[in-house]
Design a protein around this motif. Structure first.
Motif, PDB file in Angstrom:
ATOM      1  N   HIS A   1       0.856  -1.185   0.000  1.00  9.34           N
ATOM      2  CA  HIS A   1       0.000   0.000   0.000  1.00  9.34           C
ATOM      3  C   HIS A   1       0.892   1.234   0.000  1.00  9.34           C
ATOM      4  O   HIS A   1       1.793   1.350   0.824  1.00  9.34           O
ATOM      5  CB  HIS A   1      -0.898  -0.013   1.248  1.00  9.34           C
ATOM      6  N   VAL A   2       0.651   2.151  -0.934  1.00  7.53           N
ATOM      7  CA  VAL A   2       1.436   3.375  -1.022  1.00  7.53           C
ATOM      8  C   VAL A   2       0.481   4.563  -0.942  1.00  7.53           C
ATOM      9  O   VAL A   2      -0.436   4.686  -1.762  1.00  7.53           O
ATOM     10  CB  VAL A   2       2.237   3.438  -2.347  1.00  7.53           C
ATOM     11  N   ASP A   3       0.699   5.404   0.032  1.00  5.16           N
ATOM     12  CA  ASP A   3      -0.093   6.627   0.144  1.00  5.16           C
ATOM     13  C   ASP A   3       0.488   7.686  -0.787  1.00  5.16           C
ATOM     14  O   ASP A   3       1.704   7.816  -0.896  1.00  5.16           O
ATOM     15  CB  ASP A   3      -0.065   7.156   1.583  1.00  5.16           C
ATOM     16  N   TYR A   4      -0.386   8.412  -1.465  1.00  5.07           N
ATOM     17  CA  TYR A   4       0.055   9.514  -2.313  1.00  5.07           C
ATOM     18  C   TYR A   4      -1.002  10.611  -2.255  1.00  5.07           C
ATOM     19  O   TYR A   4      -2.183  10.341  -2.018  1.00  5.07           O
ATOM     20  CB  TYR A   4       0.326   9.058  -3.753  1.00  5.07           C
TER      21      TYR A   4
ATOM     22  N   PRO B   1      -2.497  12.352  -9.470  1.00  3.54           N
ATOM     23  CA  PRO B   1      -2.995  11.958 -10.799  1.00  3.54           C
ATOM     24  C   PRO B   1      -3.412  13.156 -11.654  1.00  3.54           C
ATOM     25  O   PRO B   1      -3.042  13.235 -12.829  1.00  3.54           O
ATOM     26  CB  PRO B   1      -4.193  11.056 -10.484  1.00  3.54           C
ATOM     27  N   ASP B   2      -4.138  14.102 -11.072  1.00 10.05           N
ATOM     28  CA  ASP B   2      -4.561  15.283 -11.830  1.00 10.05           C
ATOM     29  C   ASP B   2      -3.364  16.102 -12.295  1.00 10.05           C
ATOM     30  O   ASP B   2      -3.328  16.579 -13.433  1.00 10.05           O
ATOM     31  CB  ASP B   2      -5.493  16.170 -10.991  1.00 10.05           C
ATOM     32  N   ALA B   3      -2.371  16.265 -11.420  1.00  9.69           N
ATOM     33  CA  ALA B   3      -1.185  17.043 -11.776  1.00  9.69           C
ATOM     34  C   ALA B   3      -0.440  16.421 -12.951  1.00  9.69           C
ATOM     35  O   ALA B   3       0.204  17.126 -13.729  1.00  9.69           O
ATOM     36  CB  ALA B   3      -0.262  17.178 -10.569  1.00  9.69           C
ATOM     37  N   LEU B   4      -0.531  15.106 -13.086  1.00 10.08           N
ATOM     38  CA  LEU B   4       0.139  14.396 -14.177  1.00 10.08           C
ATOM     39  C   LEU B   4      -0.800  14.111 -15.351  1.00 10.08           C
ATOM     40  O   LEU B   4      -0.441  13.374 -16.266  1.00 10.08           O
ATOM     41  CB  LEU B   4       0.736  13.086 -13.643  1.00 10.08           C
ATOM     42  N   HIS B   5      -2.011  14.682 -15.285  1.00 14.29           N
ATOM     43  CA  HIS B   5      -3.022  14.507 -16.334  1.00 14.29           C
ATOM     44  C   HIS B   5      -3.338  13.041 -16.555  1.00 14.29           C
ATOM     45  O   HIS B   5      -3.378  12.550 -17.687  1.00 14.29           O
ATOM     46  CB  HIS B   5      -2.582  15.173 -17.645  1.00 14.29           C
TER      47      HIS B   5
ATOM     48  N   ARG C   1      -1.111   2.477 -12.141  1.00 11.40           N
ATOM     49  CA  ARG C   1      -0.466   1.553 -13.068  1.00 11.40           C
ATOM     50  C   ARG C   1       0.942   2.044 -13.390  1.00 11.40           C
ATOM     51  O   ARG C   1       1.895   1.272 -13.407  1.00 11.40           O
ATOM     52  CB  ARG C   1      -1.282   1.418 -14.352  1.00 11.40           C
ATOM     53  N   GLU C   2       1.084   3.333 -13.642  1.00 16.12           N
ATOM     54  CA  GLU C   2       2.392   3.905 -13.970  1.00 16.12           C
ATOM     55  C   GLU C   2       3.359   3.778 -12.793  1.00 16.12           C
ATOM     56  O   GLU C   2       4.527   3.453 -12.977  1.00 16.12           O
ATOM     57  CB  GLU C   2       2.223   5.381 -14.361  1.00 16.12           C
ATOM     58  N   ALA C   3       2.873   4.001 -11.581  1.00 20.92           N
ATOM     59  CA  ALA C   3       3.719   3.873 -10.392  1.00 20.92           C
ATOM     60  C   ALA C   3       4.160   2.427 -10.200  1.00 20.92           C
ATOM     61  O   ALA C   3       5.328   2.162  -9.880  1.00 20.92           O
ATOM     62  CB  ALA C   3       2.970   4.384  -9.160  1.00 20.92           C
ATOM     63  N   SER C   4       3.262   1.485 -10.410  1.00 22.03           N
ATOM     64  CA  SER C   4       3.603   0.065 -10.297  1.00 22.03           C
ATOM     65  C   SER C   4       4.622  -0.324 -11.355  1.00 22.03           C
ATOM     66  O   SER C   4       5.584  -1.046 -11.076  1.00 22.03           O
ATOM     67  CB  SER C   4       2.348  -0.802 -10.452  1.00 22.03           C
ATOM     68  N   LEU C   5       4.419   0.148 -12.575  1.00 24.72           N
ATOM     69  CA  LEU C   5       5.346  -0.142 -13.665  1.00 24.72           C
ATOM     70  C   LEU C   5       6.725   0.435 -13.358  1.00 24.72           C
ATOM     71  O   LEU C   5       7.745  -0.231 -13.569  1.00 24.72           O
ATOM     72  CB  LEU C   5       4.806   0.424 -14.980  1.00 24.72           C
TER      73      LEU C   5
END
Length: 92
Positions: free
Chosen positions: A6-9, A14-18, A26-30
């Motif tokens: 579990h990763v808190d963010y 997500p909005d800041a990165l569009h 998914r991008e963080a996991s990748l």
């Protein structure tokens, strides 16, 4: 049996990165799997399996992240260099 990480963010990431929340996660996991592969902690198959992706698809994504699909350690590279030097000293 499997474990969950579990990763808190911040809610705004997500909005800041569009991206949607799902795209960001998914991008963080990748990115995590790619880094573990890059530093030699996981094979490409293990890294792909970690995030529920096929190995070929994972390898295709690595280029987008700037990670080489070929991971050569210093010891292997030194061996290749020594072999190349020996071959140039003894041309056929």
């Amino acid at each position: 049996m499997s474990n969950t990480l579990h990763v808190d963010y911040p809610e705004t990431f997500p909005d800041a990165l569009h991206m949607s929340r799902a795209e960001f996660e998914r991008e963080a996991s990748l990115a995590m799997a790619a880094k573990l592969f890059e530093i030699g902690r996981l094979s490409s198959g293990q890294a792909a399996g970690l995030i529920g992706m096929g190995r070929v698809a994972f390898l295709a994504e690595l280029g987008r992240l700037g990670v080489s699909t070929i991971q050569v350690g210093a010891e292997e590279l030194e061996g290749d260099l020594a072999a190349a030097e020996a071959a140039s000293d003894h041309p056929q």
